[in-house]
Design a protein around this motif. Structure first.
Motif, PDB file in Angstrom:
ATOM      1  N   PRO A 113      -1.903   5.966  -3.702  1.00 23.51           N
ATOM      2  CA  PRO A 113      -3.165   5.526  -4.301  1.00 23.51           C
ATOM      3  C   PRO A 113      -3.057   5.313  -5.806  1.00 23.51           C
TER       4      PRO A 113
ATOM      5  N   TRP B 209      -3.922   8.943   1.239  1.00 28.52           N
ATOM      6  CA  TRP B 209      -5.160   8.198   1.071  1.00 28.52           C
ATOM      7  C   TRP B 209      -6.391   8.895   1.642  1.00 28.52           C
TER       8      TRP B 209
ATOM      9  N   LEU C 138     -11.981   5.505  -3.632  1.00 28.53           N
ATOM     10  CA  LEU C 138     -11.548   4.200  -4.144  1.00 28.53           C
ATOM     11  C   LEU C 138     -12.672   3.474  -4.881  1.00 28.53           C
TER      12      LEU C 138
ATOM     13  N   PHE D  75      -9.927   9.675  -0.470  1.00 32.67           N
ATOM     14  CA  PHE D  75      -9.677   9.057  -1.777  1.00 32.67           C
ATOM     15  C   PHE D  75     -10.899   8.234  -2.190  1.00 32.67           C
TER      16      PHE D  75
ATOM     17  N   THR E 299       0.854  -1.193   0.000  1.00 32.23           N
ATOM     18  CA  THR E 299       0.000   0.000   0.000  1.00 32.23           C
ATOM     19  C   THR E 299       0.881   1.231   0.000  1.00 32.23           C
TER      20      THR E 299
END
Length: 294
Positions: free
Chosen positions: A34, A81, A86, A84, A31
């Motif tokens: 992003p 992040w 996603l 974000f 991770t």
């Protein structure tokens, strides 16, 4: 085929399974940013004709489709992040049904359907690792409210003799601040890998995990409490947690026999990806859209 993402703060686990939910491909991605993670994730799933996707993400995340933050990873200490979108990014990439929830919820659902929760209606699943979280299954359904539960931030009463003030930047002495892997290392001043199974630190850890078990017992009266995550892989913890739980509960309410009530996850580190695949299957077969809605 169906796809699954266990989006953790340390790594993303990606999987594709056939119609019998047998995994045919799996990959782990650190991770990092992003943009990098999203690119690798999309490239992985583009190799297959997936019909639906189950996602369990680190959070906090937006879980209410009626709110503007639905599908977002919200305020998080994970650099880059915060806020974000996603779910929207993945929906735009694939345009398929997507089940969206937290990483600990998918693990809880995996244990409900194929692990220690088989035959149960109500359970609490704790993950104890870099962070601490819990997924709640009530009447065989994943529970969310205005937000998803953040049981890892229950405020802890300190064990006698523990002067450690915790590491959580929001609450200091919450469960995560006192009992996560980094909290253990901060308290002892060195790597937890150097601890022996007989070290007294495990008794301190057990006290806080038992206190969390007492809290969820009196709040939700689950049928079973399941622990997963790296810290919970220490087998010597469970007798200590159970003993401390009985002492702290003080006989106030009934529970199942403690050896059957406070247990380790049967699926281990696979609980999350198993649960995400189960939810992807549910999204594909549901007549109700579970994907991103504007």
């Amino acid at each position: 085929m169906i796809g699954a993402i266990e989006a953790g703060g340390t790594k993303f686990v990606l999987a594709v399974a056939d119609d019998k939910r047998q995994i045919v491909a799996r990959e782990k991605i650190p991770t990092t940013s992003p943009e990098h993670v999203l690119e690798e994730t999309i490239d992985f799933f583009k190799q297959y004709e997936i019909e639906s996707l189950g996602i369990g993400s680190f959070g906090p995340i937006g879980v209410d489709p009626a709110r503007s933050d639905y599908g977002y990873i919200k305020k998080t200490p994970k650099v880059g992040w915060s806020n974000f979108p996603l779910l929207l990014k993945l929906k735009n990439a694939f345009n398929i049904p997507i089940y969206w929830t937290t990483d600990v919820n998918v693990a809880a659902y995996g244990e409900l359907q194929e692990g220690r929760g088989i035959g149960k209606k109500n359970l609490v699943y704790f993950t104890i690792g870099t962070g601490v979280g819990a997924g709640l299954i009530l009447n065989k359904q994943i529970y969310t409210g205005y937000n998803h539960p953040e049981v890892g931030h229950l405020i802890m009463k300190p064990v006698v003799g523990d002067h450690f003030t915790g590491i959580c930047p929001y609450h200091e002495s919450c469960l995560e601040g006192m009992a996560s892997g980094p909290a253990i290392e901060k308290r002892i001043g060195h790597s937890a890998k150097e601890l022996t199974t007989a070290d007294n630190e495990w008794q301190t850890e057990a006290f806080y995990l038992a206190q969390a078990c007492v809290d969820v017992t009196v709040m939700f009266a689950p049928d079973i409490i399941i622990f997963g995550g790296g810290v919970s892989n220490q087998e010597q913890l469970f007798p200590k947690i159970r003993s401390s739980f009985l002492q702290q509960l003080g006989g106030y309410v009934d529970t199942p026999p403690v050896e059957d009530y406070i247990v380790h996850a049967a699926l281990g580190d696979d609980a999350g990806i198993v649960g995400a695949l189960l939810l992807a299957d549910k999204a594909r077969d549901s007549s109700v859209s579970l994907s991103y809605t504007e």
